[in-house]
Scaffold this active site. Structure first.
Site, PDB file in Angstrom:
ATOM      1  N   LYS A 116      42.199 -16.654 -94.499  1.00 36.60           N
ATOM      2  CA  LYS A 116      43.136 -16.126 -95.151  1.00 36.60           C
ATOM      3  C   LYS A 116      42.681 -14.972 -96.032  1.00 36.60           C
ATOM      4  O   LYS A 116      43.389 -13.967 -96.229  1.00 36.60           O
ATOM      5  CB  LYS A 116      43.727 -17.174 -96.064  1.00 36.60           C
ATOM      6  N   LYS A 158      43.849 -22.043-102.504  1.00 28.05           N
ATOM      7  CA  LYS A 158      44.077 -22.320-101.028  1.00 28.05           C
ATOM      8  C   LYS A 158      42.413 -22.278-100.569  1.00 28.05           C
ATOM      9  O   LYS A 158      41.858 -21.051-100.447  1.00 28.05           O
ATOM     10  CB  LYS A 158      44.738 -21.015-100.398  1.00 28.05           C
ATOM     11  N   GLY A 164      47.808 -26.082 -91.800  1.00 24.00           N
ATOM     12  CA  GLY A 164      48.737 -27.090 -92.011  1.00 24.00           C
ATOM     13  C   GLY A 164      48.842 -27.632 -93.414  1.00 24.00           C
ATOM     14  O   GLY A 164      48.733 -28.846 -93.619  1.00 24.00           O
ATOM     15  N   GLY A 165      48.579 -26.861 -94.530  1.00 26.77           N
ATOM     16  CA  GLY A 165      48.731 -27.325 -95.799  1.00 26.77           C
ATOM     17  C   GLY A 165      47.478 -27.885 -96.373  1.00 26.77           C
ATOM     18  O   GLY A 165      47.390 -28.226 -97.515  1.00 26.77           O
ATOM     19  N   GLU A 274      53.866 -14.346 -91.455  1.00 23.57           N
ATOM     20  CA  GLU A 274      54.489 -15.157 -92.545  1.00 23.57           C
ATOM     21  C   GLU A 274      54.533 -14.619 -93.893  1.00 23.57           C
ATOM     22  O   GLU A 274      53.297 -14.056 -94.295  1.00 23.57           O
ATOM     23  CB  GLU A 274      53.707 -16.666 -92.465  1.00 23.57           C
ATOM     24  N   ARG A 296      49.693 -16.303 -82.408  1.00 25.31           N
ATOM     25  CA  ARG A 296      50.093 -17.204 -81.123  1.00 25.31           C
ATOM     26  C   ARG A 296      51.782 -17.251 -80.990  1.00 25.31           C
ATOM     27  O   ARG A 296      52.526 -16.813 -82.201  1.00 25.31           O
ATOM     28  CB  ARG A 296      49.724 -18.456 -81.119  1.00 25.31           C
TER      29      ARG A 296
END
Ligand code: ADP
Length: 648
Positions: A116, A158, A164-165, A274, A296
Site C-alpha cells: 500500500k 493500515k 481483507g481489512g 479503488e 486482477r
C-alpha cells in the site's frame, strides 16, 4: 487466440471463465484438490488435473503443481481467477519461465501495487489524488504518533501488506494511538510477514467507489465505477454500478485518475482502482482519493459487464493473446443500473459464522444472472470460501434494478445449509440503501435489524417435523406410521440454539396432528402436497440431518438423534463444541477457571477466518479437551463446564 487455457482456480470464478472460453472456442483445463473432485468446474472443463490435497497451500497455491499441469495438458495460458495466486508476482515469473502466458498484468505491475505504501507513493507521483497521510519508510513509533497528530484524528493505521481489512485500526484520539499501532504491527507481521504501517486520515461518511480499468500495456480505458460501500468488516456484500449520486464531473475526474494509475504502471488486462470518497456533502469531484489497485478481475465484475455489455473475461483472453484493447474509451457506454448480491452459506445470527452442508435444493430465478460453482446435490465444504452464488440483476433505472434484486432474492431457494439470504433481502429493502444514501458504515448501523430472523411459524415447524419423521416422503404414508397412533412420535429438532420437541400423530388416513408446546395443528396430505387449513404448506427438503423449509423465509432445522438429546442438552449448558472442522489457534482458559457469559474461551480457524468461541453462560471450567494446534472435527467437545454455576 489461445487454443487451450488452464484455470488456476475453483468454484464460481472457474466456471465463469470456462463459459467465456467455450464461447470463444478455447479449450479449458481445470485443476482441483482432493475436496473438489466432484465439483462443477471439474465437470465443465474439457480436462481436469488433480493437483493435491484440500488445504489451499497444497493445491490451489502450489505453483509447481499448476505449472506442471499446464505443461502436461498443452495449455498455452493460465487464468488465475481472483484470490489464490491471482496477485502473486512469483506465479507470473514461474509461468513465464515455463513459456506460458499469464492472463493478467506483468510481474512488475503486480509488484508496483503489492504494498500500500509503495503504491501510494507511485500514484502520488503520477498525479493521482491519494488519501492524506503518512506512508514513509521510517517506522519509528514516536514519528508515527507525531504524524497522526499532524494528520488530525480520527486516523486509520493500515499494515502496508494488509488485505481483507486485516492489520487495520481506526484510532479516535492520541491516547489510543500506541495500543492501536501495536495491534496493527502485530497483525501485519503475523498475517503478512510485514510489520510496516501507513497512517491515513479517516474519511468521514466514507464511500468505497472503484473504477474498472482495462489496459493492453500501451493504452488503457475505464469501464465506469462500481459502488461497494455496503460492507461488513470490510467485506463487500452488495455492489452496484453506477454509484448512486455520481455526477458526470466526478465520474470524468475519477475515470481520468484511474486510467492515469493504470498507464503509470503499463497495465495490461483487467484491474480495479479503488477510491474512497468523502460523501459528507454528497459526491464531489475534489473529494475522492486512491486507496489501492487490485491487479486482477474482481468478484463484482459482473455489474460492470451488465452496464457496459462487455464480457471482461473475453477482453482478458483477447488482450493476453496479443490483441489491442477491443474498444476506445468513446465507444464504451453506460447503460442502466446493475446490482450484485453475494449469497453465502453462513449463520448470520451467530455472527456470520461460515457454514457447510449438502445443497439438497438450489434454484435461482431465470430473471437474474446467477454466477455459481455449485448445483443441487453439491457440497459446501469447510475448506474454501463458503460463497454459494452471486446474484446479478440489470434494469433501466436504479429503482427498477433494486426491485428486480429483491424479487430475485425472494425467488432464490437454497436447502441443506443456512444462508445469508434473509440478511440480503432485508438489506435490499433497507430505507437508506433504497434511497441511495450509502456509506461503509450503513450495515453496521442497521445491523440489529438486518440480522433478526423471524421465528418459524407453527406450520413451518410442523412440516419440518413431518418431513423429518420420514412420513412425508413415504409412498404409502400411513403404513407403519399408524403403529404410533394414538401416542404419536416425538421428533426433536434443533432450530438455532433451541431444541424443539414436536409430536407427530397420524390420526386418520393422510391426516396428521402436530403438537408443539401448547399449540396443535392438523396437516392434510393431498397427493405429494401437504395442506394446513386449506392452504398449501411450504416445500421441505431433507438431507441427512438437515431439514429446510422453503417458506417466505427459509428455515433450517437439524434433526437430532433422540439418543443425543442428553448430550445436546449438556452442550447447551455452556460448554464449547467446535461448530465446524478447523484448527484450534488459541485456548484462553484452564480447568477450574471462573468465566462469565461472553468471555473468550478459544479461537478456531476455519474457512480462512478466525472464530472466537465464547462462554454462553457464567460458570467454572471443568475440562479443557483441546490445545492450540489441534485439528478438530465439527461437533467435537472442546471445553466443558462444571455442573454448578458460580453462585451455586
Ligand atoms: P484492505 O486491503 O485490507 O481491503 P483497504 O485499504 O482496501 O484495505 O480498505 C478497506 C476498506 O476500509 C475500504 O473499502 C473502506 O471501507 C475502509 N477505508 C479504507 N481507508 C479508509 C479511510 N482512509 N477512511 C475511511 N475508511 C477507509
Amino acid at each position: 487466440m489461445f487454443r487451450k487455457i488452464l484455470i488456476a482456480n475453483r468454484g464460481e470464478i472457474a466456471c465463469r471463465v470456462i463459459k467465456t472460453a467455450r464461447k470463444l472456442g478455447v479449450k479449458t483445463v481445470a485443476v482441483y484438490s482432493d475436496a473438489d473432485a466432484d465439483t462443477q468446474h471439474v465437470k465443465m472443463a474439457d480436462e481436469a488435473v488433480h493437483i493435491g490435497a484440500a488445504p489451499p497451500a497444497e493445491s490451489y497455491l502450489n505453483i509447481d503443481r499448476i505449472v506442471a499441469a499446464a505443461l502436461q495438458t498443452g495449455a498455452q495460458a493460465v487464468h488465475p481467477g481472483y484470490g489464490f495466486l491471482s496477485e502473486n508476482p512469483k506465479f507470473v515469473r514461474e509461468l513465464t519461465a515455463a513459456g506460458l502466458v499469464f492472463i493478467g498484468p506483468s510481474e512488475a505491475a503486480i509488484e508496483a501495487m503489492g504494498l500500500k505504501d509503495a503504491a501510494k507513493t507511485a500514484m502520488q507521483a503520477a498525479g493521482v489524488p491519494v488519501v492524506p497521510g503518512y506512508h514513509g519508510a521510517d517506522q519509528d513509533p514516536e514519528l508515527l504518533a507525531k504524524m497522526a497528530d499532524q494528520i488530525g484524528y480520527p486516523v486509520l493505521i493500515k499494515a502496508v501488506a494488509g488485505g481483507g481489512g486485516k492489520g487495520m485500526r481506526l484510532v479516535h484520539d492520541a491516547a489510543g494511538f500506541s495500543n492501536a499501532l501495536k495491534g496493527a504491527v502485530a497483525e501485519g507481521t503475523s498475517a503478512f510477514g510485514n510489520g510496516n504501517v501507513l497512517i491515513e486520515k479517516y474519511v468521514s461518511k466514507p464511500r468505497h467507489i472503484e473504477m474498472q480499468v482495462f489496459g493492453d500495456g500501451v493504452s488503457a480505458v475505464h469501464l465506469f465505477e462500481r459502488d461497494c460501500s455496503l460492507q461488513r468488516r470490510h467485506q463487500k456484500v452488495i455492489e452496484e454500478a453506477p454509484a448512486p449520486g455520481m455526477t458526470g464531473e466526478m465520474r470524468a475526474a475519477m475515470g481520468k485518475a484511474a486510467v492515469r494509475a493504470a498507464m503509470a504502471i503499463g497495465y495490461s488486462g483487467a484491474g480495479t482502482v479503488e477510491f474512497i470518497a468523502d460523501a459528507s456533502e454528497g459526491l464531489r469531484a475534489d473529494r475522492f482519493w486512491f486507496m489501492e489497485m487490485n491487479t486482477r478481475l474482481q468478484v463484482e465484475h459482473p455489474v460492470t459487464e451488465a452496464i457496459t455489455g462487455i464480457d471482461l473475461v473475453e477482453w482478458q483472453l483477447r488482450v493476453a493473446s496479443g490483441e489491442n484493447l477491443p474498444l476506445d474509451q468513446r465507444d464504451i457506454h453506460l447503460n442502466g443500473h446493475a446490482f450484485e448480491a453475494r449469497l453465502y452459506a453462513e449463520d448470520v445470527p451467530k455472527g456470520f459464522l461460515p457454514a457447510t452442508g449438502t445443497l439438497s435444493h438450489l434454484r435461482f430465478p431465470p430473471t437474474c444472472r446467477a454466477d455459481t460453482g455449485v448445483s443441487a446435490g453439491d457440497v459446501i465444504s469447510p475448506w474454501y470460501d463458503p460463497m454459494i452464488a452471486k446474484i446479478i440483476v440489470h434494469g433501466p433505472t436504479r429503482s427498477i434494478a433494486l426491485s428486480q434484486l429483491s424479487r430475485a432474492l425472494d425467488d432464490t431457494k437454497v436447502a441443506g445449509t443456512v444462508t445469508n439470504l434473509t440478511f440480503l433481502r432485508k438489506l435490499a429493502a433497507q430505507p437508506d440503501f433504497v434511497d441511495g444514501n450509502v456509506d461503509t458504515g450503513l450495515i453496521d448501523r442497521a445491523l440489529d435489524d438486518l440480522i433478526t430472523v423471524p421465528d418459524p411459524t407453527i406450520t413451518e415447524i410442523s412440516v419440518a417435523a413431518v418431513a423429518a419423521s420420514g412420513f412425508a416422503s413415504s409412498k404409502q404414508p400411513m403404513l407403519g406410521f399408524s403403529l404410533w397412533s394414538p401416542l404419536g412420535k416425538t421428533i426433536p429438532l434443533r432450530h438455532e440454539d433451541q431444541i424443539l420437541n414436536v409430536t407427530v400423530t397420524a390420526t386418520k388416513n393422510n391426516i396428521v396432528d402436530v403438537g408443539f408446546g401448547t399449540q396443535t395443528i392438523q396437516l392434510q396430505r393431498h397427493g405429494q402436497d401437504w395442506y394446513c387449513d386449506g392452504q398449501k404448506a411450504p416445500m421441505v427438503h431433507v438431507d441427512d440431518a438437515t431439514v429446510t423449509v422453503l417458506a417466505q423465509e427459509t428455515h433450517v432445522f437439524t434433526l437430532i438423534n433422540p439418543l443425543d438429546v442428553q448430550q445436546s442438552a449438556h452442550d447447551q449448558g455452556g460448554g464449547v463444541v467446535a461448530p465446524m472442522p478447523g484448527l484450534v489457534k488459541d485456548v484462553f482458559v484452564a480447568a477450574n477457571d471462573t468465566v462469565s457469559a461472553g468471555d473468550r474461551l478459544a479461537i478456531l480457524e476455519a474457512m480462512k477466518m478466525e472464530h472466537t468461541l465464547v462462554a454462553t453462560r457464567d460458570g467454572i471450567i471443568d475440562q479443557v479437551l483441546t490445545a492450540a494446534g489441534d485439528q478438530v472435527e465439527a461437533g467435537a467437545t472442546l471445553i466443558t463446564f462444571c455442573k454448578e454455576t458460580k453462585d451455586g
